[in-house]
Write a protein that holds these residues in place. Structure first.
Motif, short mmCIF file in Angstrom:
data_model
loop_
_atom_site.label_atom_id
_atom_site.label_comp_id
_atom_site.label_asym_id
_atom_site.label_seq_id
_atom_site.Cartn_x
_atom_site.Cartn_y
_atom_site.Cartn_z
N LYS A 4 43.59 40.36 21.58
CA LYS A 4 43.08 40.53 22.55
C LYS A 4 43.45 41.87 23.91
CE LYS A 4 47.29 38.66 24.92
NZ LYS A 4 48.35 37.67 25.64
N GLY A 5 42.45 41.74 25.22
CA GLY A 5 42.55 43.13 25.67
C GLY A 5 41.64 42.86 26.99
N ARG A 6 41.07 43.27 28.00
CA ARG A 6 40.54 43.86 28.70
C ARG A 6 39.92 45.14 28.62
NH1 ARG A 6 40.89 44.60 35.10
NH2 ARG A 6 39.71 43.78 35.81
N LEU A 7 38.39 45.10 29.39
CA LEU A 7 37.16 46.33 28.65
C LEU A 7 36.84 46.80 30.42
CD1 LEU A 7 35.12 46.14 25.18
CD2 LEU A 7 37.98 47.04 25.86
N LEU A 8 37.23 47.87 30.26
CA LEU A 8 36.15 48.31 32.34
C LEU A 8 35.60 48.99 31.20
CD1 LEU A 8 39.75 48.67 33.92
CD2 LEU A 8 38.26 47.16 33.88
N CYS A 9 34.50 49.32 32.56
CA CYS A 9 33.41 51.08 32.57
C CYS A 9 33.65 51.65 33.88
CB CYS A 9 32.20 50.40 32.53
SG CYS A 9 30.96 51.48 32.24
N THR A 36 35.46 51.80 36.97
CA THR A 36 37.02 50.46 37.59
C THR A 36 36.36 49.27 37.63
OG1 THR A 36 35.20 51.50 39.62
CG2 THR A 36 37.82 52.84 39.21
N LYS A 37 34.98 49.29 37.52
CA LYS A 37 34.93 48.14 36.52
C LYS A 37 34.49 47.25 35.82
CE LYS A 37 30.96 49.27 40.36
NZ LYS A 37 30.12 49.34 40.54
N PRO A 38 35.09 45.35 35.86
CA PRO A 38 34.93 45.05 34.15
C PRO A 38 33.69 45.31 33.17
CG PRO A 38 34.98 43.79 36.29
CD PRO A 38 34.72 44.78 36.81
N ALA A 39 34.37 45.34 32.04
CA ALA A 39 32.96 45.44 30.79
C ALA A 39 32.35 44.27 30.93
CB ALA A 39 33.45 46.27 29.91
N ASP A 88 34.26 38.53 28.94
CA ASP A 88 33.37 37.75 29.77
C ASP A 88 33.28 38.45 31.19
OD1 ASP A 88 36.58 38.65 30.82
OD2 ASP A 88 37.29 36.74 30.75
N SER A 89 33.23 37.58 33.05
CA SER A 89 33.27 38.26 33.76
C SER A 89 33.63 39.55 34.03
CB SER A 89 32.40 37.28 34.80
OG SER A 89 33.35 36.39 34.96
N ASP A 90 35.32 38.98 34.03
CA ASP A 90 36.35 40.18 34.23
C ASP A 90 37.05 40.90 33.23
OD1 ASP A 90 36.84 38.76 36.60
OD2 ASP A 90 38.70 37.53 35.44
N GLY A 91 35.64 41.41 32.08
CA GLY A 91 36.14 42.15 30.84
C GLY A 91 37.14 41.77 29.59
#
Length: 138
Positions: free
Chosen positions: A25-30, A32-35, A61-64
């Motif tokens: 699991k994790g969170r992706l950004l591009c 400063t914005k969510p990917a 998802d909408s938050d990356g």
């Protein structure tokens, strides 16, 4: 007698295979914005003639955020890896950038239920990895 030996060998071969599972699991950004909507695939990477097994695939998802889990029945330990296909910091090059992140063996569980999920934390996809490639078909 030959039939009994064949059946015994077959049963032994089948029971040697075991179900193994993993998750990430994790969170992706591009920047400063969510990917958002980034394609992700969790694979069991296989060498030789056996093709790689897709254990799970999703988009962020909408938050990356993402969570992928899956299992495979194998004779040997699985070799899980996360593949991330994205266009962040792409400069309109053809196809998508492909990142491959190997999942350590400590996150492999015997059985169909994942016991410990690898947390990648927050990754910024603007980074250019030395060994990244491009993928047009995924």
């Amino acid at each position: 007698m030959k039939v009994l030996i064949c059946i015994a060998l077959l049963v032994c071969g089948v029971t040697a295979f075991r179900t193994q599972s993993t998750g990430v699991k994790g969170r992706l950004l591009c920047g400063t914005k969510p990917a958002v909507g980034v394609n992700l695939k969790l694979f069991d990477e296989d060498n030789g003639p056996d093709p790689d097994d897709v254990l799970d695939q999703k988009t962020t998802d909408s938050d990356g955020n993402f969570l992928l889990t899956g299992s495979s029945m194998e004779l040997t330990p699985i070799d899980p890896e996360l593949r991330i296909f994205h266009d962040c910091n792409d400069q309109a090059d053809p196809c998508q950038r492909e990142w491959v992140i190997r999942i350590p063996a400590k996150y492999i569980t015997n059985g169909p239920e994942v016991k410990e999920i690898m947390d990648l934390g927050v990754l910024n996809l603007e980074v250019e990895l030395e060994n990244e490639s491009r993928s047009c078909a995924h």
